[in-house]
Design a protein around this motif. Structure first.
Motif, short mmCIF file in Angstrom:
data_model
loop_
_atom_site.label_atom_id
_atom_site.label_comp_id
_atom_site.label_asym_id
_atom_site.label_seq_id
_atom_site.Cartn_x
_atom_site.Cartn_y
_atom_site.Cartn_z
N GLU A 158 0.83 -1.20 0.00
CA GLU A 158 0.00 0.00 0.00
C GLU A 158 0.87 1.25 0.00
OE1 GLU A 158 -2.83 -0.70 3.09
OE2 GLU A 158 -4.01 -2.02 1.82
N ILE A 281 -1.97 -1.53 -12.50
CA ILE A 281 -2.89 -1.15 -11.42
C ILE A 281 -2.20 -0.16 -10.47
CG2 ILE A 281 -4.24 -2.07 -9.47
CD1 ILE A 281 -5.17 -3.34 -11.98
N ASN A 282 -2.90 0.88 -10.14
CA ASN A 282 -2.40 1.82 -9.14
C ASN A 282 -3.06 1.44 -7.80
OD1 ASN A 282 -2.68 5.49 -8.83
ND2 ASN A 282 -1.50 4.02 -7.67
N VAL A 283 -2.24 0.86 -6.90
CA VAL A 283 -2.81 0.41 -5.62
C VAL A 283 -2.95 1.63 -4.70
CG1 VAL A 283 -2.50 -1.14 -3.66
CG2 VAL A 283 -1.62 -1.77 -5.91
N TYR A 288 -8.06 0.28 -5.54
CA TYR A 288 -7.07 0.40 -6.62
C TYR A 288 -7.75 0.99 -7.83
CZ TYR A 288 -9.22 -3.73 -8.74
OH TYR A 288 -10.10 -4.58 -9.31
#
Ligand code: GLU
Length: 792
Positions: A158, A281-283, A288
């Motif tokens: 994260e 993917i942008n967590v 996300y």
């Protein structure tokens, strides 16, 4: 250990058929072979296990298909019966490398669980990064044991923020399957892309088995004598048997060409799946967002890969796009990837303690403060960095002579200094041990030598032709004159007359052709032919003379036996160089000039005296020093061209990110004109006009010979004229003499002479003739002034 032999009923919208062939679905799979005769295995889950079991699969010729053991090092050459039915992690590593290079990061720290699969993946990532001029600076490994919980990793991720997920194109079949799955599992078991690959893998085998049977093959097994001989003991290896149709089934699997839940499924000849792709993917802290895709076909894009396949592939850097990312801290500004460690330690920057040419770097009055052109450039560049770089200058050198710059650079490589700043040339042997910034000034080597003006000769106008050429040209003028006279004489009145007149005509005609100013007409065909050819010759001679004289009076006027590096090398004369400079090594090693010919010089004053006294024939040094030297010393000039190309840069330890950032800053300084301003502030000095500028004007010295010839000929002509006119006047006076004129005053006589000289000759001649006749008739009583009309 979970192992089961199942009878599969594979259900498809179009077909329903039972598969009664034993197939093992075994994610650990280690004992699948033992249980029964097996024709294919799905599994294992981990690459580590796959490395072990693939040997057995090879031995028993049983195809083993895994959609999770994606280690890129599971080579199809070593393990022909092992097939990855989801894209190998090789592609995931290419995608990661592409993302790193997309954001312009150069150094990477990898964190991974230290097992075969991840270790191999990171190794491949290192190779891929190297191709993009990036590197892994640190590998942080986590123990591959269960003490690291999913939550631990999640908590870490994260704060880390980009991830890749296998991409599966959206389709109705996929949506239907998800709905079915949710209703079957009452929504308690999620479905990720691996689930879809699992489903497709099972179908893949079912189709391959069908093809195998349709081709008339039978399922049969035979004893493995090798394993029997080994004697498996507790492992019961002798119970294992070889699948006779393994090869055919394997080939059927590899011929798969179907549309699954994961999209089109087909194998390339190297056994990789066609069109591997991932979602980027942008967590975020609580969820996300997808920011784009990566495909092996066109790299990073914001349109789904299946739309790209219709267009030609384009991996160019201008075609790489991702949507914006929310980085840790909630910012959308791209992290620069590297910050200068601000742990209070100042950077030790080595600076040469120069003795000569102190405008470049100078120690201020014995203090630790340094200033100069190079220091100003450095400070201006460091100001442009997006982070502070605390530093201190450390002077290097004994203060009596310039230090060795090679040693200064060595000290950066040896970690004595964190950088070196100054007039340091970027040369090969130095670039081998340190990283230089981009050059901030050009500094090729040039030859400087004393010059002497050659344009002082008043007879320079004779130099374009050799004496022989002058003689032949003169003789030809006469020959052509005589030839034309011969050809014209009988038919052309202008070439007739008294012999004296004809000689004059020949001379006048021939020499006036030099300026195309001849007046006499040529009427004969032959005469014209000779003349036209001769005029062409004269044209060529004239233009060659003009060109040669121009170069003698301008270009060549600075005369020195040294015309450039080549003539300097062959001259065998001593050569000066600046102490501490790479020029010494260069001349010895590259130009093979004996060391004994090289004389060490320390300052511009030493240069001047050595050149003036002839201690050295020329000095070889870098252009910036010589420019400064020549601005104060006008008796010298650069001979020939710059014979090496190099520049000055700042030296940093190998792979220092500061070198890269400083290069960018130097380019900015150069583009915004600041570099030039610093240059003008320190180096643009013009105490004397250089000798080249002087050469634009020509002096009387070069021409007084010509004026002398012209003046002398004028005087001689006048004297001859005076001689003749006086003789005529005397004769005239004697003939016209009468009693009244006797005893007249000398002023009256002068006036009479001047009147005589002013009169047109034939008039005066006829007047005196008439007067003589009158006198004879009148006894001379009526005569007035000689040569004047009597007043009627
Ligand atoms: N610029 C020269 C070099 O980098 C040094 C000049 C000097 O010796 O003073 O080698």
């Amino acid at each position: 250990m979970m192992s089961m032999q199942i009878q599969l009923f594979l259900v498809d919208a179009n077909c329903l058929y039972p598969c009664t062939i034993p197939i093992s679905v075994d994610f650990l799979a280690s004992s699948a072979f033992m249980e029964t005769d097996t024709v294919a295995i799905i599994g294992p889950q981990s690459s580590g296990t796959a490395h072990i079991l693939s040997h057995l699969a090879n031995e028993l010729q049983v195809p083993m298909l895994s959609f999770t053991a994606l280690d890129p090092m599971l080579s199809p050459l070593q393990y022909p019966y092992f097939i990855q039915t989801a894209p190998s992690d090789l592609f995931q590593m290419i995608a990661v490398a592409d993302i790193i290079s997309f954001y312009g990061w150069r150094e990477v720290v990898t964190i991974y669980s230290d097992d075969d699969h991840n270790r191999n993946g990171v190794t491949v990532l290192g190779d891929q990064l190297a191709e993009r001029l990036c590197k892994i600076t640190y590998k942080a490994v986590l123990p591959p044991d269960p003490t690291v919980t999913e939550n631990d990793v999640r908590a870490e991720l994260e704060k880390g923020v980009l991830a890749l997920r296998l991409h599966t194109p959206d389709s109705k079949r996929k949506a239907d399957f998800s709905a079915r799955w949710n209703s079957l599992s009452n929504g308690t078991i999620g479905l990720n892309p691996y689930g879809l690959y699992a489903y497709d893998t099972v179908w893949m085998i079912a189709r391959a088995v069908k093809m195998f049977l349709d081709q008339g093959n039978n399922v049969s097994f035979s004893n493995d004598t090798k394993l029997n001989n080994v004697g498996g003991g507790a492992l019961n290896l002798e119970a294992l048997s070889i699948f006779d149709g393994g090869k055919q089934l394997l080939s059927s699997v590899l011929q798969t060409n179907m549309n699954g839940l994961t999209g089109p499924i087909k194998f390339n000849p190297d056994r990789s799946l066609v069109h591997p792709s991932y979602d980027v993917i942008n967590v975020l802290e609580n969820g996300y967002r997808q920011i784009g895709y990566w495909s092996n076909y066109s790299g990073l894009s914001i349109v789904p890969p299946e739309e790209l396949y219709a267009k030609p592939p384009n991996r160019s850097s201008s075609n790489q796009h991702l949507n914006s990312v929310i980085w840790p801290g909630g910012t959308s500004n791209k992290p620069r990837g590297w910050v200068f460690p601000n742990n209070g330690k100042q950077l030790r920057i080595g600076v040469p303690r120069r003795v000569g040419y102190r405008d470049f770097v100078e120690q201020v009055n014995g203090t630790d403060i340094v200033h100069g052109y190079c220091i100003d450039v450095f400070l201006a560049a460091i100001k442009l960095l997006p982070y502070a770089v605390p530093h201190k200058f450390v002077l290097f050198g004994n203060g009596h002579e310039n230090p060795s710059y090679n040693e200064l650079v060595n000290m950066v490589a040896a970690d004595v200094f964190d950088a070196a700043v100054g007039d340091i040339a970027i040369v090969t042997n130095r670039t081998k041990i340190v990283d230089f910034t981009q050059p901030y000034i050009e500094s090729g080597l040039v030859v400087v030598a004393p010059v002497r003006n050659m344009n002082s000769s008043p007879w320079a106008f004779l130099r374009p032709f050799t004496p022989l050429m002058w003689a032949v040209t003169g003789v030809f003028f006469l020959i052509v004159g005589v030839v034309v006279w011969i050809l014209e004489h009988r038919i052309n009145d202008e070439f007739r007359g008294s012999p004296r007149k004809q000689v004059m005509t020949i001379l006048w005609f021939s020499f006036s052709t030099m300026f195309f100013a001849h007046r006499e007409n040529t009427v004969s065909t032959l005469g014209r032919m000779v003349l036209i050819i001769w005029l062409f010759v004269v044209l060529i001679i004239n233009s060659s003379y003009t060109a040669s004289l121009t170069s003698i009076l301008t270009v060549q006027q600075l005369s020195s036996p040294i015309r450039g590096i080549d003539s300097l090398i062959i001259s065998n004369s001593p050569i000066g160089f600046q102490v501490g400079s790479f020029a010494e090594n260069y001349m010895v090693e590259e130009l093979n000039i004996p060391k004994s010919r090289l004389i060490k010089l320390g300052s511009p004053e030493e240069y001047a005296s050595a050149l003036e006294t002839g201690r050295v024939a020329a000095v070889v040094d870098e252009q910036p020093y010589i420019d400064l030297f020549l601005s104060n010393h006008c008796k010298f000039s650069i001979r020939g061209q710059e014979f090496t190309k190099s520049g000055w840069g700042f030296a940093f330890p190998r792979d220092s990110p500061l070198a890269v950032d400083m290069s960018t800053a130097l380019l900015t300084l150069s583009e915004n004109g600041e570099l030039q301003k610093i240059h003008n502030r320190w180096l643009s000095k013009r105490a004397c006009q250089n000798s080249g500028a002087e050469s634009d004007q020509l002096h009387l010295q070069s021409f007084w010979g010509l004026f002398l010839i012209c003046g002398v000929s004028c005087v001689i002509a006048l004297l001859i004229y005076l001689f003749f006119i006086l003789r005529k006047f005397k004769r005239h006076s004697q003939q016209a003499s009468e009693p009244s004129s006797h005893g007249s005053s000398s002023s009256a006589r002068l006036q009479t002479f001047l009147t005589f000289a002013d009169m047109k000759e034939d008039k005066s001649r006829s007047k005196s003739k008439r007067k003589r006749n009158n006198d004879l008739m009148n006894g001379g009583r009526n005569s007035n002034l000689p040569g004047m009309d009597p007043i009627c």
